[in-house]
Design an enzyme around this catalytic site. Sequence first.
Site, PDB file in Angstrom:
ATOM      1  N   LYS A 125     -23.981 -10.107  12.171  1.00  0.00           N
ATOM      2  CA  LYS A 125     -25.146  -8.611  12.258  1.00  0.00           C
ATOM      3  C   LYS A 125     -24.127  -7.949  10.916  1.00  0.00           C
ATOM      4  O   LYS A 125     -25.274  -7.223  10.055  1.00  0.00           O
ATOM      5  CB  LYS A 125     -24.108  -7.732  13.275  1.00  0.00           C
ATOM      6  CG  LYS A 125     -25.144  -8.078  14.457  1.00  0.00           C
ATOM      7  CD  LYS A 125     -24.796  -6.873  15.571  1.00  0.00           C
ATOM      8  CE  LYS A 125     -25.083  -7.787  17.514  1.00  0.00           C
ATOM      9  NZ  LYS A 125     -24.329  -7.259  18.558  1.00  0.00           N
ATOM     10  N   LYS A 137     -19.050 -17.156   9.834  1.00  0.00           N
ATOM     11  CA  LYS A 137     -20.169 -16.971  11.913  1.00  0.00           C
ATOM     12  C   LYS A 137     -21.172 -16.165  11.165  1.00  0.00           C
ATOM     13  O   LYS A 137     -20.950 -15.163   9.929  1.00  0.00           O
ATOM     14  CB  LYS A 137     -18.569 -16.115  12.114  1.00  0.00           C
ATOM     15  CG  LYS A 137     -19.374 -16.252  13.216  1.00  0.00           C
ATOM     16  CD  LYS A 137     -18.787 -14.861  14.451  1.00  0.00           C
ATOM     17  CE  LYS A 137     -18.388 -13.709  14.168  1.00  0.00           C
ATOM     18  NZ  LYS A 137     -17.772 -12.899  14.632  1.00  0.00           N
ATOM     19  N   LYS A 183     -12.340  -6.685  10.521  1.00  0.00           N
ATOM     20  CA  LYS A 183     -13.338  -5.477  10.803  1.00  0.00           C
ATOM     21  C   LYS A 183     -12.520  -3.651  10.746  1.00  0.00           C
ATOM     22  O   LYS A 183     -13.304  -3.140  10.402  1.00  0.00           O
ATOM     23  CB  LYS A 183     -13.213  -4.986  12.639  1.00  0.00           C
ATOM     24  CG  LYS A 183     -14.047  -6.405  12.747  1.00  0.00           C
ATOM     25  CD  LYS A 183     -15.185  -5.413  14.604  1.00  0.00           C
ATOM     26  CE  LYS A 183     -15.745  -6.623  15.076  1.00  0.00           C
ATOM     27  NZ  LYS A 183     -16.657  -6.002  16.505  1.00  0.00           N
TER      28      LYS A 183
HETATM   29  P1  TYM Z   1     -21.330  -8.829  20.433  1.00  0.00           P
HETATM   30  O1  TYM Z   1     -22.183  -7.974  20.753  1.00  0.00           O
HETATM   31  O2  TYM Z   1     -20.296  -9.296  19.461  1.00  0.00           O
HETATM   32  O3  TYM Z   1     -21.725 -10.421  20.120  1.00  0.00           O
HETATM   33  C1  TYM Z   1     -22.257 -10.274  21.627  1.00  0.00           C
HETATM   34  C2  TYM Z   1     -22.280 -11.925  21.757  1.00  0.00           C
HETATM   35  O4  TYM Z   1     -22.894 -12.867  20.772  1.00  0.00           O
HETATM   36  C3  TYM Z   1     -22.010 -14.032  20.779  1.00  0.00           C
HETATM   37  N1  TYM Z   1     -21.863 -14.048  19.008  1.00  0.00           N
HETATM   38  C4  TYM Z   1     -22.069 -15.689  18.721  1.00  0.00           C
HETATM   39  N2  TYM Z   1     -22.017 -16.914  19.598  1.00  0.00           N
HETATM   40  C5  TYM Z   1     -22.243 -17.856  18.466  1.00  0.00           C
HETATM   41  N3  TYM Z   1     -22.330 -17.624  17.323  1.00  0.00           N
HETATM   42  C6  TYM Z   1     -22.420 -16.040  16.737  1.00  0.00           C
HETATM   43  N4  TYM Z   1     -22.182 -16.651  15.065  1.00  0.00           N
HETATM   44  C7  TYM Z   1     -22.109 -15.599  17.220  1.00  0.00           C
HETATM   45  N5  TYM Z   1     -22.132 -14.419  16.987  1.00  0.00           N
HETATM   46  C8  TYM Z   1     -21.948 -13.505  17.946  1.00  0.00           C
HETATM   47  C9  TYM Z   1     -20.442 -13.457  21.062  1.00  0.00           C
HETATM   48  O5  TYM Z   1     -19.151 -14.205  21.068  1.00  0.00           O
HETATM   49  C10 TYM Z   1     -20.735 -12.856  21.823  1.00  0.00           C
HETATM   50  O6  TYM Z   1     -20.810 -13.858  23.860  1.00  0.00           O
HETATM   51  N6  TYM Z   1     -16.602  -8.003  22.697  1.00  0.00           N
HETATM   52  C11 TYM Z   1     -17.903  -8.049  23.305  1.00  0.00           C
HETATM   53  C12 TYM Z   1     -18.821  -7.374  23.622  1.00  0.00           C
HETATM   54  C13 TYM Z   1     -18.666  -7.699  24.771  1.00  0.00           C
HETATM   55  C14 TYM Z   1     -17.928  -8.229  26.667  1.00  0.00           C
HETATM   56  C15 TYM Z   1     -17.234  -7.753  27.380  1.00  0.00           C
HETATM   57  C16 TYM Z   1     -18.111 -10.144  26.101  1.00  0.00           C
HETATM   58  C17 TYM Z   1     -17.618  -6.470  25.653  1.00  0.00           C
HETATM   59  N7  TYM Z   1     -17.480  -6.458  26.835  1.00  0.00           N
HETATM   60  C18 TYM Z   1     -16.659  -8.480  28.032  1.00  0.00           C
HETATM   61  C19 TYM Z   1     -17.935  -9.967  26.990  1.00  0.00           C
HETATM   62  C20 TYM Z   1     -17.189  -9.545  28.176  1.00  0.00           C
HETATM   63  C21 TYM Z   1     -18.821  -8.496  21.882  1.00  0.00           C
HETATM   64  O7  TYM Z   1     -18.447  -7.738  20.441  1.00  0.00           O
HETATM   65  O8  TYM Z   1     -20.241  -9.374  21.135  1.00  0.00           O
END
Ligand code: TYM
Length: 349
Positions: A215, A212, A120
């Site tokens: 967004k 991957k 990032k």
């Molecule tokens: P975020 O907002 O980027 O994504 C949310 C969830 O979607 C999953 N994900 C995917 N799974 C499969 N294939 C993909 N291409 C894909 N893109 C995204 C992510 O793995 C996630 O589960 N840091 C985290 C948010 C967070 C969090 C937490 C999660 C903050 N605190 C505590 C669990 C526990 C994040 O940025 O997810």
Amino acid sequence: MTDAPQTTFEPLVFSGVQPTGNLHLGNYLGAIQRFVAMQDTHPCIYCVVDLHAITATLVQPDLVQQTREVTAAFLAAGIDPKRNIVFNQSRVHEHAELAWVFNCVARLGWLNRMTQFKDKAGKDRENASTGLYAYPNLMAADILVYRATHVPVGEDQKQHLELARDIAQKFNNDFAGRIAELGLGDAFFPLPEPLIQGPATRVMSLRDGTKKMSKSDPSDYSRINLTDDQDTIAQKFRKAKTDPEPLPTEPKGLENRPEADNLVGIYAALSGDTREAILGQYGGGQFSTFKQALTDLAVTKLAPINAEMKRLLADPGHIDAVLKDGGERASAIAAPVMDAVKDVVGFLR
Ligand code: TYM
């Protein structure tokens, strides 16, 4: 060995999604669809992580609307906010408070290994916010302020969860004496278990099966957004990159064919069928036939979610009330944990 009673932690699920930009099929299949399933087996807390949303880009176009959209997606997908807790992170100040303590638990060397920060921050690392760097500490606090035991996420969050376990372990070890003295058992925090399961833990870009689905990809054709209409979904799958071979008849034949593997994985996650069963039906055939079936399936699955999101977003008052109620119930769990953390660390209160 200590004499302190062995602590057992009640099973509790926690997970979060950032309110930044459009939710896509990766978020849905890797996370949200699985959040829904976990409601049948565990108490769950699902959080719209707005504090995380400002780490990469400080000024968000409309954080309120973005927060409501992720909440609407949770509810439209089938998360029940009465049975579980749905809220936005910034309402519960204990997340930020515990994150500060964790900033002092986690070691620089641990954070330096985080590949997502490297990705990032890119080349302009000096210009990345300190929030982006310390982001995994806040993520650990999100989970541990509820002493949650299970965390359903996509594959890309694995390293962050390993860090959360290291933080919990170091806190338990460094304060072991104090934890025992206060009668808090032999461990204060559980080591949260990542649940990275199912056929779509890493949904790939529709334009490049080695990247991957995300967004932040500049090409909208790389992803299916939860807000895409039927024609857009059809067009995106039609244009999805494939290779010249027909589909294999067995999963082994998907090796080294990332695009084919990705489309079959998406089909499997949407339908609940195994890769074997899917290839039994479509193997040997042309991609165009399979892509049409995939489009029909995706539309059947996503159209009702899309419609329900629109309906919910037309009544922001309802969404806000859900988040307020969830926030109050989340605080009721987090506040005594944070009080105990203060006692363990030794802050006077
Ligand atoms: P975020 O907002 O980027 O994504 C949310 C969830 O979607 C999953 N994900 C995917 N799974 C499969 N294939 C993909 N291409 C894909 N893109 C995204 C992510 O793995 C996630 O589960 N840091 C985290 C948010 C967070 C969090 C937490 C999660 C903050 N605190 C505590 C669990 C526990 C994040 O940025 O997810």
